[in-house]
Design a protein around this motif. Structure first.
Motif, short mmCIF file in Angstrom:
data_model
loop_
_atom_site.label_atom_id
_atom_site.label_comp_id
_atom_site.label_asym_id
_atom_site.label_seq_id
_atom_site.Cartn_x
_atom_site.Cartn_y
_atom_site.Cartn_z
N GLY A 236 0.80 -1.34 -0.08
CA GLY A 236 -0.04 0.05 -0.03
C GLY A 236 0.91 1.25 -0.06
O GLY A 236 1.83 1.30 -0.16
N SER A 238 0.88 6.22 0.17
CA SER A 238 -0.07 7.48 0.28
C SER A 238 0.64 8.26 -0.75
O SER A 238 1.85 7.93 -1.07
CB SER A 238 0.13 8.01 1.53
N SER A 268 -2.24 13.36 3.84
CA SER A 268 -2.41 12.62 2.23
C SER A 268 -3.26 12.99 1.51
O SER A 268 -4.63 12.92 2.07
CB SER A 268 -2.14 11.18 2.62
N THR A 271 -4.74 7.40 -1.65
CA THR A 271 -3.96 5.90 -1.51
C THR A 271 -3.20 5.65 -2.64
O THR A 271 -3.35 6.20 -3.77
CB THR A 271 -5.25 5.24 -1.00
N ASN A 273 -2.54 1.94 -4.29
CA ASN A 273 -3.17 0.72 -4.04
C ASN A 273 -2.28 -0.55 -5.08
O ASN A 273 -2.29 -1.63 -4.50
CB ASN A 273 -4.54 0.69 -4.65
N GLY A 282 -4.13 4.49 -7.70
CA GLY A 282 -5.04 4.39 -6.22
C GLY A 282 -6.18 5.38 -6.59
O GLY A 282 -6.68 5.42 -7.47
#
Length: 397
Positions: A236, A238, A268, A271, A273, A282
């Motif tokens: 993952g 940010s 942030s 995301t 991903n 993301g």
């Protein structure tokens, strides 16, 4: 007999020519293709007295529920099946990017960033020197047990009593095993490996697009720790707004670089991903605010891009996105994903003065041609920074 053969040859030749005329060249010699909604509708509206098209909608892709897939059967005089074609239809409109992003990537394992000597009773020792580890390797397991955090590593080392431990690590996509022996540090009275490790990676890149569901694509290539382009295995991450504070001009054999600053913490904006060979993906948290100064633009697929004048959107100073002139020198027909879809050349005098051409950090800059988003900047030519590669937007979306 000879006359019959000539007639048969002529008949076959005529049928072949008709087939090639009726089915576009790039569709005839492929089993699957990605099209925008406009391109798909144009394909469906094209008619031929020779062929009938039978279209069946397949289930939506497991990768993205916005990617609709169809199976098209071309039948000659509605009798003989000539060709089966799988068509994936991508989003027709997205917001064109160009903003600089700061990436914080959580990796699966610990990244080796260096080593140091440890003072023991026998003198200064560096345990890493007796292993096959190199800077940039990612340690994913100790003694066969997966590790996620620095604490995982420390707990195993502290309980080793100086016995050798087995490290499993990844380099350029390949997994290897090496043995390392902790040594006793007389300054701290504890066992240590002398490895400098970190749990995440950081970098600067450019966002290519944001779709209307707040999903974004960036970079146009994988986040990696070496020059192989092998995607870093992530759990993952940010993304953050980034301020470009300077440019390091490249030289022959050495790429330049955008120097960006961003604050890591609770600010942030989205995301991270997925990390693939076609880019980083993301979700943006507040799409309304983030896209308020972006233009909603139609997507131009592989069939749209052509050599000629074009533009890129990029941020090379502060947070301002500007449009710069380029030439698309060459496009490559691709039956499979590849981030060297086209060759581009920077022609904009302002951008050439500022950066010298393409530099690291500009990866992901949207390529615009005839008012459509057609690709993303991916790589620079190390022997000529004014030139580089771009990726067809099809492969990202």
């Amino acid at each position: 007999m000879k006359t019959k053969r000539i007639i048969l040859f002529l008949i076959i030749s005529i049928i072949t020519i008709v087939i090639l005329i009726s089915i576009p060249f790039n569709l005839f010699f492929t089993d699957s293709i990605i099209l925008t909604e406009d391109e798909f509708n144009k394909l469906m509206s094209s008619n031929s007295f020779i062929f009938d098209k039978i279209v069946e909608q397949c289930s939506t892709s497991e990768v993205d529920d916005k990617l609709n897939e169809y199976a098209i059967k071309y039948k000659l005089f509605n009798l003989f099946n000539i060709k089966n074609l799988k068509v994936s239809v991508i989003n027709n409109e997205v917001y064109a990017g160009g903003k600089a992003l700061g990436f914080v990537v959580n990796t699966r394992g610990l990244i080796v960033v260096g080593c140091n000597y440890i003072l023991t009773r026998e003198g200064r020792v560096c345990p890493m020197e007796s292993t096959t580890l190199e800077v940039g390797d990612v340690i994913i397991a100790i003694n066969g047990k997966d590790i996620v955090t620095m604490d995982d590593m420390l707990n195993i080392v502290n309980s080793s009593n100086g016995e050798a431990i087995e490290l499993t690590y990844v380099r350029s996509g390949n997994t290897s095993i090496t043995s390392i022996t902790p040594v006793f540090d007389i300054q701290t009275n504890s066992f240590k490996l002398g490895l400098w490790l970190k749990e995440d990676a950081m970098g600067v890149g450019t966002i290519t697009y944001v779709d209307t569901d707040a999903n974004y694509g960036a970079l146009g290539h994988a986040i990696s720790l070496d020059n192989t382009g092998t995607p870093l295995d992530i759990t993952g991450g940010s993304v953050y707004d980034c301020n470009v504070v300077g440019v390091k001009i490249g030289s022959v054999g050495q790429a330049g670089q955008l120097l960006g600053a961003f604050n890591v913490g609770d600010n942030s904006i989205g995301t991270l991903n997925k990390n693939t060979e076609n880019g980083a993906f993301g979700t943006i948290f507040n799409i309304a605010d983030y896209t308020q100064d972006m233009k909603l633009m139609k997507v131009g697929g592989t069939n749209t891009v052509k050599p000629g004048k074009a533009k890129i959107l990029s941020c090379v100073s502060g947070t301002t996105v500007k449009e710069y002139d380029i030439d698309i020198i060459k496009t490559n027909y691709q039956g499979r994903s590849n981030n060297r879809s086209m060759v581009i050349k920077i022609t904009d005098p302002e951008l050439l003065r500022t950066t010298g051409g393409i530099v690291q950090g500009m990866s992901g800059s949207p390529i615009i041609q005839d008012g459509k988003l057609v690709g993303a900047v991916t790589h620079v030519f190390l022997n000529d920074a004014t030139k580089g590669f771009g990726l067809f937007i099809d492969w990202m979306i």
